[in-house]
Design an enzyme around this catalytic site. Sequence first.
Site, PDB file in Angstrom:
ATOM      1  N   SER A  13     -33.481 -25.415  74.521  1.00 42.25           N
ATOM      2  CA  SER A  13     -34.679 -25.217  74.988  1.00 42.25           C
ATOM      3  C   SER A  13     -34.392 -23.919  75.707  1.00 42.25           C
ATOM      4  O   SER A  13     -33.498 -23.470  76.302  1.00 42.25           O
ATOM      5  CB  SER A  13     -35.551 -26.179  75.847  1.00 42.25           C
ATOM      6  OG  SER A  13     -34.723 -26.447  76.870  1.00 42.25           O
ATOM      7  N   GLU A  15     -36.150 -20.775  78.636  1.00 47.26           N
ATOM      8  CA  GLU A  15     -36.933 -20.613  79.503  1.00 47.26           C
ATOM      9  C   GLU A  15     -37.381 -19.089  79.564  1.00 47.26           C
ATOM     10  O   GLU A  15     -36.324 -18.334  79.449  1.00 47.26           O
ATOM     11  CB  GLU A  15     -36.269 -21.006  80.927  1.00 47.26           C
ATOM     12  CG  GLU A  15     -37.294 -20.722  82.099  1.00 47.26           C
ATOM     13  CD  GLU A  15     -36.852 -21.536  83.384  1.00 47.26           C
ATOM     14  OE1 GLU A  15     -36.795 -22.650  83.213  1.00 47.26           O
ATOM     15  OE2 GLU A  15     -36.438 -20.727  84.170  1.00 47.26           O
ATOM     16  N   TYR A  47     -43.709 -19.887  86.578  1.00 51.28           N
ATOM     17  CA  TYR A  47     -44.299 -19.526  87.783  1.00 51.28           C
ATOM     18  C   TYR A  47     -43.362 -18.641  88.574  1.00 51.28           C
ATOM     19  O   TYR A  47     -42.250 -18.612  88.838  1.00 51.28           O
ATOM     20  CB  TYR A  47     -44.929 -20.581  88.768  1.00 51.28           C
ATOM     21  CG  TYR A  47     -46.076 -21.358  88.496  1.00 51.28           C
ATOM     22  CD1 TYR A  47     -46.738 -20.968  87.207  1.00 51.28           C
ATOM     23  CD2 TYR A  47     -46.866 -22.015  88.984  1.00 51.28           C
ATOM     24  CE1 TYR A  47     -48.099 -21.440  86.880  1.00 51.28           C
ATOM     25  CE2 TYR A  47     -47.777 -22.745  88.875  1.00 51.28           C
ATOM     26  CZ  TYR A  47     -48.542 -22.556  87.672  1.00 51.28           C
ATOM     27  OH  TYR A  47     -49.686 -23.130  87.297  1.00 51.28           O
ATOM     28  N   ASP A 107     -41.137 -23.041  95.418  1.00 54.11           N
ATOM     29  CA  ASP A 107     -40.618 -22.420  96.638  1.00 54.11           C
ATOM     30  C   ASP A 107     -41.810 -22.118  97.700  1.00 54.11           C
ATOM     31  O   ASP A 107     -42.746 -21.331  97.338  1.00 54.11           O
ATOM     32  CB  ASP A 107     -39.761 -20.876  96.242  1.00 54.11           C
ATOM     33  CG  ASP A 107     -38.480 -21.744  95.480  1.00 54.11           C
ATOM     34  OD1 ASP A 107     -38.039 -22.634  95.786  1.00 54.11           O
ATOM     35  OD2 ASP A 107     -38.218 -20.673  94.604  1.00 54.11           O
ATOM     36  N   ASP A 155     -30.818 -36.035  98.227  1.00 51.54           N
ATOM     37  CA  ASP A 155     -31.085 -35.268  97.058  1.00 51.54           C
ATOM     38  C   ASP A 155     -31.393 -36.141  95.811  1.00 51.54           C
ATOM     39  O   ASP A 155     -32.224 -35.915  95.120  1.00 51.54           O
ATOM     40  CB  ASP A 155     -30.122 -34.093  96.878  1.00 51.54           C
ATOM     41  CG  ASP A 155     -30.762 -32.986  96.141  1.00 51.54           C
ATOM     42  OD1 ASP A 155     -32.043 -32.856  96.121  1.00 51.54           O
ATOM     43  OD2 ASP A 155     -30.141 -32.184  95.654  1.00 51.54           O
ATOM     44  N   PHE A 213     -29.298 -13.794  93.836  1.00 47.29           N
ATOM     45  CA  PHE A 213     -30.257 -14.786  93.479  1.00 47.29           C
ATOM     46  C   PHE A 213     -29.536 -16.143  93.962  1.00 47.29           C
ATOM     47  O   PHE A 213     -30.028 -17.122  94.518  1.00 47.29           O
ATOM     48  CB  PHE A 213     -30.619 -14.977  92.006  1.00 47.29           C
ATOM     49  CG  PHE A 213     -31.685 -15.950  91.471  1.00 47.29           C
ATOM     50  CD1 PHE A 213     -32.828 -16.095  92.251  1.00 47.29           C
ATOM     51  CD2 PHE A 213     -31.097 -17.050  90.868  1.00 47.29           C
ATOM     52  CE1 PHE A 213     -33.707 -16.934  91.842  1.00 47.29           C
ATOM     53  CE2 PHE A 213     -32.036 -17.967  90.631  1.00 47.29           C
ATOM     54  CZ  PHE A 213     -33.392 -17.867  90.921  1.00 47.29           C
ATOM     55  N   HIS A 263     -30.637 -26.159  78.440  1.00 48.34           N
ATOM     56  CA  HIS A 263     -32.010 -25.587  78.815  1.00 48.34           C
ATOM     57  C   HIS A 263     -31.419 -24.102  79.279  1.00 48.34           C
ATOM     58  O   HIS A 263     -30.799 -23.931  80.036  1.00 48.34           O
ATOM     59  CB  HIS A 263     -32.522 -25.990  79.857  1.00 48.34           C
ATOM     60  CG  HIS A 263     -33.822 -25.640  80.068  1.00 48.34           C
ATOM     61  ND1 HIS A 263     -35.061 -25.515  79.108  1.00 48.34           N
ATOM     62  CD2 HIS A 263     -34.320 -24.797  81.194  1.00 48.34           C
ATOM     63  CE1 HIS A 263     -36.226 -25.014  79.894  1.00 48.34           C
ATOM     64  NE2 HIS A 263     -35.664 -24.465  81.066  1.00 48.34           N
TER      65      HIS A 263
END
Length: 292
Positions: A13, A15, A47, A107, A155, A213, A263
Amino acid sequence: MTGQTPERDISVSFELFPPKTEAGIEKLGHTVDRLAEAGPAYFSVTYGAGGSTRERTRQVVDAVASRSGLPVAQHLTCVGASRAEIDRQAQGLWDAGIRRIVALRGDLPEGETLAEDGYHDGAELVEGLRRIGDFDISVAAYPEVHPEAASDQGDLDHLKRKIDAGANRAITQYAFDTDTVLRFVDRARKAGISAPIVPGIMPVANFASLKRFSSGCGASIPTWMEEMFAGLDETPDLRSMVATSVAVEQCRRFVAEGLTEFHIYTLNKPDVTLAICRALGLPATIRADRAA
């Protein structure tokens, strides 16, 4: 884990992120045309921070679905909105025929907190979505632990809450140490998480940007990668070749361990993504032009 799986069983897939301009959206259309040739299971559209690109994300979701004829998952976060607002948005997606969602807490913009009357984490968001409709829901997993998590066990417990709330699968944040991902999958299985765990694959488009990042999202950069990509930001063709080889080697390790869904975080750049797909035996067309 299981042994080697035939490459024909691999699925991917892709993104995408919503461009900021109309020209960018038009360019993205050509990118989608090229990526669709690899036969992805679906696209997803992100988003911006704090849901800042909500309307543009929806515009891109509709455009990608129309252009490709393939399913498209919209990212949905619960930051900066009440439960009623998120529920209305989810109902709107359902009514528009959008059946796939990547459900994330999101975030928090600096200095902001979650709304008191909102969903407070990904598990609550999944529960809310399940009340709206029978969505196909993906959630996030963190092989190197979410930066805000109190512990690796905490987590993992939170991931199980999201799956138990009704998520169909977990997509991992990218991690370049393949053994770290494989250990995480083993821990998840031992914790009773049986849903698919899909490795997130990050092709390196710009190493300096990737380091910046990664420092904010808890993803580590191994020393061997530092050495391998040193100086290559000034030689993009060579960097692309190296980025492809790194991603393909990682995917093949995963396949050998029985993980065959990937992904790919395309960064809206089709060339390396398609090269990865071709190397994995998927029907990707590699073109000499750079029009997309």
